[in-house]
Design an enzyme around this catalytic site. Structure first.
Site, PDB file in Angstrom:
ATOM      1  N   LYS A 120     -27.159  57.209 -60.915  1.00  0.00           N
ATOM      2  CA  LYS A 120     -26.774  56.631 -62.064  1.00  0.00           C
ATOM      3  C   LYS A 120     -25.334  56.357 -62.511  1.00  0.00           C
ATOM      4  O   LYS A 120     -24.888  55.280 -62.804  1.00  0.00           O
ATOM      5  CB  LYS A 120     -27.241  57.717 -63.143  1.00  0.00           C
ATOM      6  CG  LYS A 120     -26.900  57.307 -64.779  1.00  0.00           C
ATOM      7  CD  LYS A 120     -26.774  58.442 -65.805  1.00  0.00           C
ATOM      8  CE  LYS A 120     -25.142  58.873 -65.772  1.00  0.00           C
ATOM      9  NZ  LYS A 120     -24.917  59.733 -66.728  1.00  0.00           N
ATOM     10  N   ASP A 138     -29.368  55.975 -68.022  1.00  0.00           N
ATOM     11  CA  ASP A 138     -28.824  57.271 -68.754  1.00  0.00           C
ATOM     12  C   ASP A 138     -29.948  57.770 -69.715  1.00  0.00           C
ATOM     13  O   ASP A 138     -30.829  57.360 -69.822  1.00  0.00           O
ATOM     14  CB  ASP A 138     -27.387  57.181 -69.337  1.00  0.00           C
ATOM     15  CG  ASP A 138     -27.456  56.185 -70.671  1.00  0.00           C
ATOM     16  OD1 ASP A 138     -28.388  55.518 -70.845  1.00  0.00           O
ATOM     17  OD2 ASP A 138     -26.365  56.080 -71.172  1.00  0.00           O
TER      18      ASP A 138
END
Length: 211
Positions: A120, A138
């Protein structure tokens, strides 16, 4: 079932965020790497308060790699888990100096080799520091993609990322990654989503719209 297209979503998102941004302040890839490590379970606002002092003291990866851990901790001690983050930032910068000549790498494969950088975070750095296509998943994007717009039924960030990468064409990944984070953070919030002001509400399949 989805009854909307990629174009439908992007057109509506652009009414909210014609030029999406990232809430972390940074001037180069190194600064964004440090800021994203600090931002785990800490607000971007808090990170932005301490990074100017940090970057004044440590202007590049080498200065961090050579620093005492206590020096790093003393500057970042107001963030959550500061001891662990100080260790990760130091180890990350040591690896950048040792393996990448002091420059932050600009590929997913290399970024995820750095301590403190998962997939991420690597996507955040690719999109925002290097303007390279990647899909950021996220907590905000996860909620929007699965519970609200139902583009994915994935239970893991990896599966959600694959579904989004399939739904959106690659030339839109940079825009989508920035805009969906902001959309989830400021409009399609976890509690009491702002459906009345949302330009996507007419195509959104979410059953519990807050109208």
């Amino acid at each position: 079932m989805k009854t909307f297209t990629e174009k439908d979503i992007i057109e509506r998102l652009k009414k909210h965020f014609p030029e999406p941004w990232i809430d972390l302040n940074f001037e180069n890839p190194y600064q964004l790497v440090v800021a994203t490590i600090l931002a785990a379970q800490t607000t971007d606002k808090k990170v932005n308060e301490i990074t100017p002092t940090f970057f004044q003291k440590f202007p590049d990866p080498k200065s961090v790699a050579d620093a005492n851990l206590e020096e790093i901790e003393s500057i970042i001690k107001s963030v959550n888990y500061y001891k662990r983050k100080a260790k990760l930032i130091k180890e990350c910068c040591q690896k950048v100096v040792k393996d990448f000549g002091g420059k932050i790498p600009d590929t997913m494969e290399e970024l995820v080799k750095l301590p403190g950088i998962g997939r991420k975070t690597a996507s955040v750095i690719l999109v925002n520091a290097f303007n390279k296509p990647a899909i950021v998943v996220d907590t905000h994007v996860r909620r929007v993609a699965t519970q609200r717009l139902k583009i994915s039924n994935g239970k893991t960030p990896e599966k959600i990322e694959k579904d989004l990468a399939k739904f959106f064409s690659k030339e839109n990944w940079i825009y989508i990654s920035k805009a969906l984070v902001l959309f989830g953070r400021y409009i399609c919030t976890a509690k009491n989503p702002n459906c009345k002001q949302c330009y996507l509400s007419d195509i959104c399949p979410y059953e519990k719209k807050n109208l």
